[in-house]
Design a protein around this motif. Structure first.
Motif, PDB file in Angstrom:
ATOM      1  N   LYS A   1     -14.152   7.188   8.742  1.00 50.14           N
ATOM      2  CA  LYS A   1     -15.093   7.892   9.618  1.00 50.14           C
ATOM      3  C   LYS A   1     -14.597   7.935  11.060  1.00 50.14           C
ATOM      4  N   THR A   2     -13.654   7.063  11.390  1.00 50.10           N
ATOM      5  CA  THR A   2     -13.066   7.059  12.733  1.00 50.10           C
ATOM      6  C   THR A   2     -11.547   7.061  12.598  1.00 50.10           C
ATOM      7  N   TRP A   3     -10.867   7.410  13.680  1.00 52.01           N
ATOM      8  CA  TRP A   3      -9.401   7.395  13.651  1.00 52.01           C
ATOM      9  C   TRP A   3      -8.871   5.967  13.571  1.00 52.01           C
ATOM     10  N   ASP A   4      -9.606   4.994  14.088  1.00 54.05           N
ATOM     11  CA  ASP A   4      -9.207   3.594  13.906  1.00 54.05           C
ATOM     12  C   ASP A   4      -9.231   3.224  12.427  1.00 54.05           C
ATOM     13  N   GLU A   5     -10.252   3.688  11.720  1.00 57.70           N
ATOM     14  CA  GLU A   5     -10.341   3.420  10.288  1.00 57.70           C
ATOM     15  C   GLU A   5      -9.219   4.136   9.533  1.00 57.70           C
ATOM     16  N   TYR A   6      -8.868   5.331  10.014  1.00 59.41           N
ATOM     17  CA  TYR A   6      -7.759   6.067   9.391  1.00 59.41           C
ATOM     18  C   TYR A   6      -6.465   5.266   9.522  1.00 59.41           C
ATOM     19  N   ALA A   7      -6.217   4.707  10.699  1.00 62.90           N
ATOM     20  CA  ALA A   7      -5.012   3.916  10.909  1.00 62.90           C
ATOM     21  C   ALA A   7      -4.990   2.693   9.998  1.00 62.90           C
ATOM     22  N   GLU A   8      -6.132   2.017   9.861  1.00 59.43           N
ATOM     23  CA  GLU A   8      -6.193   0.846   8.983  1.00 59.43           C
ATOM     24  C   GLU A   8      -5.963   1.248   7.532  1.00 59.43           C
ATOM     25  N   ALA A   9      -6.515   2.399   7.147  1.00 59.54           N
ATOM     26  CA  ALA A   9      -6.292   2.881   5.784  1.00 59.54           C
ATOM     27  C   ALA A   9      -4.814   3.202   5.556  1.00 59.54           C
ATOM     28  N   ALA A  10      -4.151   3.760   6.568  1.00 61.52           N
ATOM     29  CA  ALA A  10      -2.720   4.078   6.454  1.00 61.52           C
ATOM     30  C   ALA A  10      -1.911   2.802   6.222  1.00 61.52           C
ATOM     31  N   ARG A  11      -2.269   1.742   6.919  1.00 59.16           N
ATOM     32  CA  ARG A  11      -1.563   0.464   6.738  1.00 59.16           C
ATOM     33  C   ARG A  11      -1.826  -0.116   5.350  1.00 59.16           C
ATOM     34  N   ALA A  12      -3.071  -0.007   4.912  1.00 60.40           N
ATOM     35  CA  ALA A  12      -3.434  -0.557   3.602  1.00 60.40           C
ATOM     36  C   ALA A  12      -2.686   0.151   2.479  1.00 60.40           C
ATOM     37  N   VAL A  13      -2.588   1.459   2.567  1.00 62.01           N
ATOM     38  CA  VAL A  13      -1.884   2.230   1.537  1.00 62.01           C
ATOM     39  C   VAL A  13      -0.425   1.805   1.459  1.00 62.01           C
ATOM     40  N   ARG A  14       0.210   1.641   2.615  1.00 64.06           N
ATOM     41  CA  ARG A  14       1.626   1.265   2.625  1.00 64.06           C
ATOM     42  C   ARG A  14       1.830  -0.142   2.035  1.00 64.06           C
ATOM     43  N   ARG A  15       0.883  -1.038   2.277  1.00 61.69           N
ATOM     44  CA  ARG A  15       0.994  -2.378   1.696  1.00 61.69           C
ATOM     45  C   ARG A  15       0.889  -2.337   0.178  1.00 61.69           C
ATOM     46  N   LYS A  16       0.036  -1.458  -0.315  1.00 59.70           N
ATOM     47  CA  LYS A  16      -0.207  -1.408  -1.759  1.00 59.70           C
ATOM     48  C   LYS A  16       0.844  -0.598  -2.507  1.00 59.70           C
ATOM     49  N   ASP A  17       1.447   0.385  -1.838  1.00 56.46           N
ATOM     50  CA  ASP A  17       2.483   1.197  -2.486  1.00 56.46           C
ATOM     51  C   ASP A  17       3.394   1.770  -1.406  1.00 56.46           C
ATOM     52  N   PRO A  18       4.557   1.174  -1.182  1.00 52.96           N
ATOM     53  CA  PRO A  18       5.468   1.614  -0.122  1.00 52.96           C
ATOM     54  C   PRO A  18       6.003   3.034  -0.310  1.00 52.96           C
ATOM     55  N   LYS A  19       5.796   3.600  -1.483  1.00 52.27           N
ATOM     56  CA  LYS A  19       6.266   4.974  -1.713  1.00 52.27           C
ATOM     57  C   LYS A  19       5.243   6.020  -1.273  1.00 52.27           C
ATOM     58  N   VAL A  20       4.070   5.563  -0.877  1.00 51.86           N
ATOM     59  CA  VAL A  20       2.957   6.475  -0.583  1.00 51.86           C
ATOM     60  C   VAL A  20       2.581   6.380   0.893  1.00 51.86           C
ATOM     61  N   PHE A  21       2.213   7.536   1.457  1.00 50.67           N
ATOM     62  CA  PHE A  21       1.702   7.594   2.823  1.00 50.67           C
ATOM     63  C   PHE A  21       0.293   8.183   2.811  1.00 50.67           C
ATOM     64  N   LEU A  22      -0.526   7.715   3.735  1.00 50.97           N
ATOM     65  CA  LEU A  22      -1.849   8.315   3.876  1.00 50.97           C
ATOM     66  C   LEU A  22      -1.746   9.739   4.406  1.00 50.97           C
TER      67      LEU A  22
ATOM     68  N   LEU B   1       1.231  11.811  -0.780  1.00 49.15           N
ATOM     69  CA  LEU B   1       0.509  12.048   0.471  1.00 49.15           C
ATOM     70  C   LEU B   1      -0.971  12.152   0.114  1.00 49.15           C
ATOM     71  N   LEU B   2      -1.791  11.342   0.744  1.00 46.88           N
ATOM     72  CA  LEU B   2      -3.186  11.234   0.315  1.00 46.88           C
ATOM     73  C   LEU B   2      -4.163  12.014   1.182  1.00 46.88           C
ATOM     74  N   THR B   3      -3.755  12.449   2.365  1.00 48.20           N
ATOM     75  CA  THR B   3      -4.670  13.212   3.227  1.00 48.20           C
ATOM     76  C   THR B   3      -3.931  14.335   3.923  1.00 48.20           C
ATOM     77  N   TRP B   4      -4.708  15.287   4.385  1.00 46.52           N
ATOM     78  CA  TRP B   4      -4.200  16.374   5.219  1.00 46.52           C
ATOM     79  C   TRP B   4      -5.319  16.797   6.167  1.00 46.52           C
ATOM     80  N   PRO B   5      -5.278  16.419   7.438  1.00 44.98           N
ATOM     81  CA  PRO B   5      -6.240  16.960   8.404  1.00 44.98           C
ATOM     82  C   PRO B   5      -5.892  18.427   8.651  1.00 44.98           C
TER      83      PRO B   5
END
Length: 435
Positions: free
Chosen positions: A169-190, A264-268
């Motif tokens: 819901k916020t860009w801070d949350e987007y950044a945290e989600a981007a970090r979480a995705v990379r931790r769970k699968d280094p081949k994937v980007f938010l 790639l999981l998102t596209w603004p």
């Protein structure tokens, strides 16, 4: 040196129109023919909307006194350059499809008319944000909005579930989600930052409250490097440098493959995104969803525009009133709006037109409220004024951000380059700039 004063643009355009018509309202040799001989007024319309001839035929059948002929154009920068060339040569079409970012260039050249008086009834059909795109922040009206590109967040719902990611819901949350995705699968980007798409970046800056150009009395004020834009640049630069966001440009084969493969999981992006996704990521049909863009502050509700166009009337048209009447009908009449949607695949800028879109795009059959969401998001898009040398600014974006991405250097320095390049070009061209 040529000095253009925007505040007097309406007077300039009116003078051009009077000279073209001899001050009598009779048609010139270049456009708007028919009235002097007692026949119907004939108008020419340059546009790239698919099947516009079918839409115009409905108008022509109902208005035998004003007949419109469609001339199909290629669109983009080439179409804008062609119109300006025709205007300078004295033989422009009566009506032209004008992208919002190119409209100020047409105004600066005295190529389009102020049609405020002729389109007064149209004002209530459009939201504040999109209407500001055709006024340039002045009292004048230089076109009637046709389609718009409010931005939203496209995301892979299935993969968000897989990785345990909440829709940010916020860009801070987007950044945290981007970090979480990379931790769970280094081949994937938010997501990814695109140094090739200045219109995308401009839309995100709009959401943050940026105003790259504005009018100060009789001069232009340039603020491409304003606080809002620097904030957006710093945010994305930090994510790229950290390695949690990719830097593959949009619309490239590599980007297409990443979308299709679920890497790639998102596209603004803008409301026209379904067409791109259905072509470039066909395997993911029914797996994407939309949500509002993340906000800079919790509880806010803002978006920006990426793309869209309007219908402008040439300053040298000898049938300005008739042309404005057609432009208003095309972009506000319920029948015309329905045809724009069905035949032209247009997302109407009119709030009434947006409400006509009820059936979700086939690619988003899993989200039946797609257009309802899009309409709600579109109403939150902030106003913005483009400048007369937007192409220079956009080219500076590509050059500066290409280098910043490659070097992993300060993204805010790239914004400063955009500012300096824009100001230098406007001074060289002869525009009056506010201090």
């Amino acid at each position: 040196m040529r000095v253009y004063q925007l505040a007097t643009a309406a007077i300039l355009v009116a003078a051009l129109g009077a000279a073209c018509s001899g001050g009598s309202g009779e048609p010139s040799a270049t456009s708007g023919g028919g009235a002097a001989s007692g026949g119907p007024v004939t108008l020419t319309y340059w546009t790239w909307v698919p099947n516009m001839d079918k839409i115009v035929s409905v108008w022509n059948q109902a208005h035998p006194d004003i007949q419109v002929t469609v001339s199909k154009q290629a669109g983009g920068d080439d179409a804008a350059a062609k119109f300006l060339t025709a205007a300078r040569a004295g033989n422009p079409p009566d009506l032209v499809q004008a992208e919002y970012q190119m409209l100020p260039s047409f105004v600066a050249a005295g190529a389009v008319a102020d049609i405020k008086a002729e389109t007064a009834k149209a004002r209530g059909e459009f939201g504040e944000g999109v209407w500001g795109l055709v006024t340039l922040g002045t009292e004048a009206v230089y076109a009637v909005p046709q389609d718009s590109g409010p931005m939203m967040l496209y995301y892979r719902r299935d993969l968000f579930d897989k990785y345990g990611i909440e829709v940010p819901k916020t860009w801070d949350e987007y950044a945290e989600a981007a970090r979480a995705v990379r931790r769970k699968d280094p081949k994937v980007f938010l997501g990814t930052f695109s140094s090739k798409d200045p219109g995308w970046f401009a839309g995100l800056a709009q959401q943050a409250g940026a105003q790259w150009w504005s009018i100060d009395g009789d001069a232009w004020k340039v603020a491409v490097d304003d606080e809002a834009t620097r904030k957006v640049a710093s945010y994305w630069g930090g994510l790229v440098k950290e390695g949690v966001i990719d830097d593959t440009p949009y619309f490239t084969p590599e980007w297409n493959k990443a979308l299709n493969d679920g890497r790639l999981l998102t596209w603004p992006s803008a409301v026209w995104g379904p067409g791109v996704l259905s072509s470039n990521a066909p395997k993911a049909k029914g797996k994407w969803a939309v949500a509002p863009l993340p906000q800079w502050n919790a509880g806010e509700n803002h978006s920006g525009f990426w793309g869209g166009s309007s219908t402008a009337v040439a300053a040298k048209s000898a049938a300005r009133a008739a042309a404005a009447t057609f432009a208003t009908w095309l972009n506000t009449d319920p029948q015309a709006l329905g045809l724009l949607i069905e035949e032209g695949a247009v997302y109407p800028a009119s709030t009434k037109g947006a409400a006509l879109m009820t059936e979700a795009p086939g690619y988003f059959s899993n989200q039946p409220d797609f257009w309802k969401q899009a309409a709600a998001i579109g109403a939150t898009a902030r106003g913005f004024t483009f400048g007369p040398d937007v192409n220079v600014t956009y080219n500076a974006y590509r050059d500066a951000f290409d280098k910043a991405v490659a070097d992993r250097s300060d993204f805010t320095a790239a914004v400063r380059t955009m500012q300096d390049t824009t100001v230098a070009d406007m001074r060289k061209t002869g525009f009056t700039l506010a201090q």
